[in-house]
Design a protein around this motif. Structure first.
Motif, PDB file in Angstrom:
ATOM      1  N   ILE A 115      46.321  34.607  42.790  1.00 34.15           N
ATOM      2  CA  ILE A 115      45.816  35.155  41.522  1.00 34.15           C
ATOM      3  C   ILE A 115      46.629  36.377  41.109  1.00 34.15           C
ATOM      4  CG2 ILE A 115      43.841  36.260  40.410  1.00 34.15           C
ATOM      5  CD1 ILE A 115      42.028  34.503  42.141  1.00 34.15           C
ATOM      6  N   THR A 116      46.886  37.268  42.065  1.00 37.48           N
ATOM      7  CA  THR A 116      47.652  38.474  41.764  1.00 37.48           C
ATOM      8  C   THR A 116      49.078  38.127  41.351  1.00 37.48           C
ATOM      9  OG1 THR A 116      46.359  39.660  43.433  1.00 37.48           O
ATOM     10  CG2 THR A 116      48.368  40.714  42.648  1.00 37.48           C
ATOM     11  N   GLY A 117      49.710  37.198  42.080  1.00 39.37           N
ATOM     12  CA  GLY A 117      51.079  36.818  41.767  1.00 39.37           C
ATOM     13  C   GLY A 117      51.209  36.192  40.393  1.00 39.37           C
ATOM     14  N   VAL A 118      50.288  35.305  40.048  1.00 38.22           N
ATOM     15  CA  VAL A 118      50.339  34.654  38.735  1.00 38.22           C
ATOM     16  C   VAL A 118      50.116  35.675  37.621  1.00 38.22           C
ATOM     17  CG1 VAL A 118      49.151  33.020  37.221  1.00 38.22           C
ATOM     18  CG2 VAL A 118      49.668  32.392  39.584  1.00 38.22           C
ATOM     19  N   ALA A 119      49.155  36.570  37.804  1.00 32.63           N
ATOM     20  CA  ALA A 119      48.858  37.568  36.768  1.00 32.63           C
ATOM     21  C   ALA A 119      50.050  38.491  36.530  1.00 32.63           C
ATOM     22  CB  ALA A 119      47.629  38.376  37.175  1.00 32.63           C
ATOM     23  N   LEU A 120      50.653  38.985  37.604  1.00 30.00           N
ATOM     24  CA  LEU A 120      51.762  39.925  37.455  1.00 30.00           C
ATOM     25  C   LEU A 120      53.046  39.231  36.995  1.00 30.00           C
ATOM     26  CD1 LEU A 120      51.242  42.195  40.619  1.00 30.00           C
ATOM     27  CD2 LEU A 120      50.585  42.651  38.251  1.00 30.00           C
ATOM     28  N   ALA A 121      53.335  38.062  37.563  1.00 31.90           N
ATOM     29  CA  ALA A 121      54.575  37.369  37.210  1.00 31.90           C
ATOM     30  C   ALA A 121      54.545  36.862  35.771  1.00 31.90           C
ATOM     31  CB  ALA A 121      54.815  36.212  38.168  1.00 31.90           C
ATOM     32  N   SER A 122      53.395  36.373  35.316  1.00 34.03           N
ATOM     33  CA  SER A 122      53.311  35.842  33.956  1.00 34.03           C
ATOM     34  C   SER A 122      53.513  36.935  32.915  1.00 34.03           C
ATOM     35  CB  SER A 122      51.969  35.151  33.735  1.00 34.03           C
ATOM     36  OG  SER A 122      50.889  36.060  33.909  1.00 34.03           O
ATOM     37  N   THR A 123      52.993  38.118  33.171  1.00 35.39           N
ATOM     38  CA  THR A 123      53.150  39.212  32.202  1.00 35.39           C
ATOM     39  C   THR A 123      54.516  39.886  32.322  1.00 35.39           C
ATOM     40  OG1 THR A 123      51.974  40.619  33.795  1.00 35.39           O
ATOM     41  CG2 THR A 123      50.692  39.689  31.993  1.00 35.39           C
ATOM     42  N   ALA A 124      54.979  40.117  33.560  1.00 36.41           N
ATOM     43  CA  ALA A 124      56.293  40.742  33.737  1.00 36.41           C
ATOM     44  C   ALA A 124      57.403  39.830  33.229  1.00 36.41           C
ATOM     45  CB  ALA A 124      56.513  41.072  35.210  1.00 36.41           C
ATOM     46  N   GLY A 125      57.311  38.521  33.527  1.00 37.89           N
ATOM     47  CA  GLY A 125      58.316  37.585  33.036  1.00 37.89           C
ATOM     48  C   GLY A 125      58.350  37.524  31.528  1.00 37.89           C
ATOM     49  N   TYR A 126      57.190  37.613  30.898  1.00 37.53           N
ATOM     50  CA  TYR A 126      57.130  37.603  29.437  1.00 37.53           C
ATOM     51  C   TYR A 126      57.798  38.843  28.852  1.00 37.53           C
ATOM     52  CZ  TYR A 126      55.136  37.435  24.743  1.00 37.53           C
ATOM     53  OH  TYR A 126      54.965  37.401  23.376  1.00 37.53           O
TER      54      TYR A 126
ATOM     55  N   GLY B 154      46.275  45.228  52.977  1.00 32.29           N
ATOM     56  CA  GLY B 154      47.640  45.525  53.398  1.00 32.29           C
ATOM     57  C   GLY B 154      48.544  44.304  53.340  1.00 32.29           C
ATOM     58  N   ILE B 155      48.085  43.165  53.888  1.00 31.68           N
ATOM     59  CA  ILE B 155      48.959  41.986  53.862  1.00 31.68           C
ATOM     60  C   ILE B 155      49.016  41.366  52.464  1.00 31.68           C
ATOM     61  CG2 ILE B 155      48.682  41.464  56.302  1.00 31.68           C
ATOM     62  CD1 ILE B 155      46.681  39.345  55.605  1.00 31.68           C
ATOM     63  N   VAL B 156      47.970  41.538  51.664  1.00 32.15           N
ATOM     64  CA  VAL B 156      48.018  41.049  50.282  1.00 32.15           C
ATOM     65  C   VAL B 156      49.102  41.792  49.513  1.00 32.15           C
ATOM     66  CG1 VAL B 156      46.780  41.052  48.084  1.00 32.15           C
ATOM     67  CG2 VAL B 156      45.655  40.196  50.137  1.00 32.15           C
ATOM     68  N   VAL B 157      49.191  43.096  49.718  1.00 32.47           N
ATOM     69  CA  VAL B 157      50.220  43.893  49.047  1.00 32.47           C
ATOM     70  C   VAL B 157      51.611  43.419  49.449  1.00 32.47           C
ATOM     71  CG1 VAL B 157      51.253  46.198  48.909  1.00 32.47           C
ATOM     72  CG2 VAL B 157      48.775  45.935  48.721  1.00 32.47           C
ATOM     73  N   ILE B 158      51.831  43.190  50.745  1.00 31.76           N
ATOM     74  CA  ILE B 158      53.147  42.767  51.222  1.00 31.76           C
ATOM     75  C   ILE B 158      53.472  41.355  50.730  1.00 31.76           C
ATOM     76  CG2 ILE B 158      54.496  42.191  53.261  1.00 31.76           C
ATOM     77  CD1 ILE B 158      53.188  44.440  54.733  1.00 31.76           C
ATOM     78  N   TYR B 159      52.533  40.444  50.840  1.00 29.41           N
ATOM     79  CA  TYR B 159      52.786  39.065  50.406  1.00 29.41           C
ATOM     80  C   TYR B 159      53.093  39.010  48.911  1.00 29.41           C
ATOM     81  CZ  TYR B 159      50.905  37.386  54.873  1.00 29.41           C
ATOM     82  OH  TYR B 159      50.694  37.125  56.199  1.00 29.41           O
ATOM     83  N   THR B 160      52.324  39.756  48.128  1.00 32.50           N
ATOM     84  CA  THR B 160      52.547  39.759  46.683  1.00 32.50           C
ATOM     85  C   THR B 160      53.899  40.353  46.346  1.00 32.50           C
ATOM     86  OG1 THR B 160      50.149  40.000  46.321  1.00 32.50           O
ATOM     87  CG2 THR B 160      51.600  40.486  44.469  1.00 32.50           C
TER      88      THR B 160
END
Length: 277
Positions: free
Chosen positions: A83-94, A141-147
């Motif tokens: 969820i975090t990756g899709v939200a950030l990547a979709s807006t940053a890529g745009y 912590g691992i969510v931050v690193i994975y994202t």
């Protein structure tokens, strides 16, 4: 059909069959080991269904170990990362695709450069950062690193796909009275569904299969994810191969299901996203 074309097609099928066999054979061996009785784990038999085959290893795995707890932990972490990756990547890529701002080229270059370094190389500095933030031995912590490790590819993928969508569609929406945000999520996001699927799948896989970071960050056994938990079946003096094999097969099921469900989006998402850079 002439002979030359027939031979070409047959050779193509032969090559595909060979690579399919290479890919499937290890899975069949794991399936066989998972069904072997304890006294046949080191057998050299090539039979797919071993003599005395049973599902005892699966029963023990599901009822006498913490496998279900590890499964829940992995699902939680993977879903949050997705969820975090899709939200950030979709807006940053745009933003990188549609807007021209100071530092844009440097940002794009930085995203590409980060892909040159494996996540294990960044483990030490990331570990120090997590210590300073008090996030060691926590899911956050691992969510931050994975994202953070999944985002560079995801952002570039989304940016490339947005480049293939005509900007005139947004302009038409703006003329009809839509705000910039409405033009983005009502017009552009639906068209970018294949790229969003690729981003979600990559983010999920980054978290689902990862072992090294989880083994370093997570110290409480109740927080273990599946890769870390399954590694516990391997010891210096002995390895529980039956449980290890059964767990490995069960771990692969969610990934296979995701690929089957999302397969119709994968080819278009990967190819169109690579048209422009």
């Amino acid at each position: 059909m002439d002979t030359k074309r027939l031979l070409s097609r047959l050779s193509s099928y032969a090559v595909l069959a060979l690579f399919a066999f290479i890919a499937v054979y290890p899975v069949t061996r794991i399936l066989t080991i998972s069904m072997r009785p304890g006294d046949q784990l080191l057998s050299k038999s090539l039979a797919l269904i071993p003599e005395g085959a049973s599902l005892e290893n699966y029963r023990v795995l599901l009822t006498e170990t913490d496998f279900l707890r590890w499964l829940g932990n992995s699902l939680l972490v993977s879903i949050v990362v997705t969820i975090t990756g899709v939200a950030l990547a979709s807006t940053a890529g745009y933003a990188l695709s549609r807007h021209r701002f100071r530092g844009r080229k440097a940002a794009l270059s930085g995203i590409l450069v980060t892909q040159m370094f494996p996540a294990t190389m960044l483990l030490l500095p990331l570990y120090i950062v997590l210590i300073q933030l008090g996030l060691i031995n926590s899911y956050l912590g691992i969510v931050v690193i994975y994202t953070a490790t999944a985002l560079p590819f995801c952002v570039w993928q989304m940016k490339g796909y947005y480049d293939t969508i005509p900007a005139s569609l947004e302009e038409a929406a703006r003329i009809d009275g839509a705000t910039p945000w409405q033009a983005f999520y009502k017009v552009i996001l639906p068209l970018a569904a294949p790229a969003l699927v690729i981003t979600a799948l990559f983010s999920f896989m980054s978290a689902w299969n990862e072992y090294v970071v989880a083994a370093v960050v997570l110290q409480d056994t109740e927080l273990f994810t599946l890769p870390v938990g399954l590694k516990g079946f391997q010891a210096s003096m002995a390895t529980q191969w039956g449980l290890y094999a059964a767990g490995s097969l069960l771990v692969s099921i969610p990934v296979v299901v995701l690929f089957l469900v999302l397969s119709r989006y994968l080819i278009s998402g990967l190819t169109l996203g690579a048209v422009k850079g």
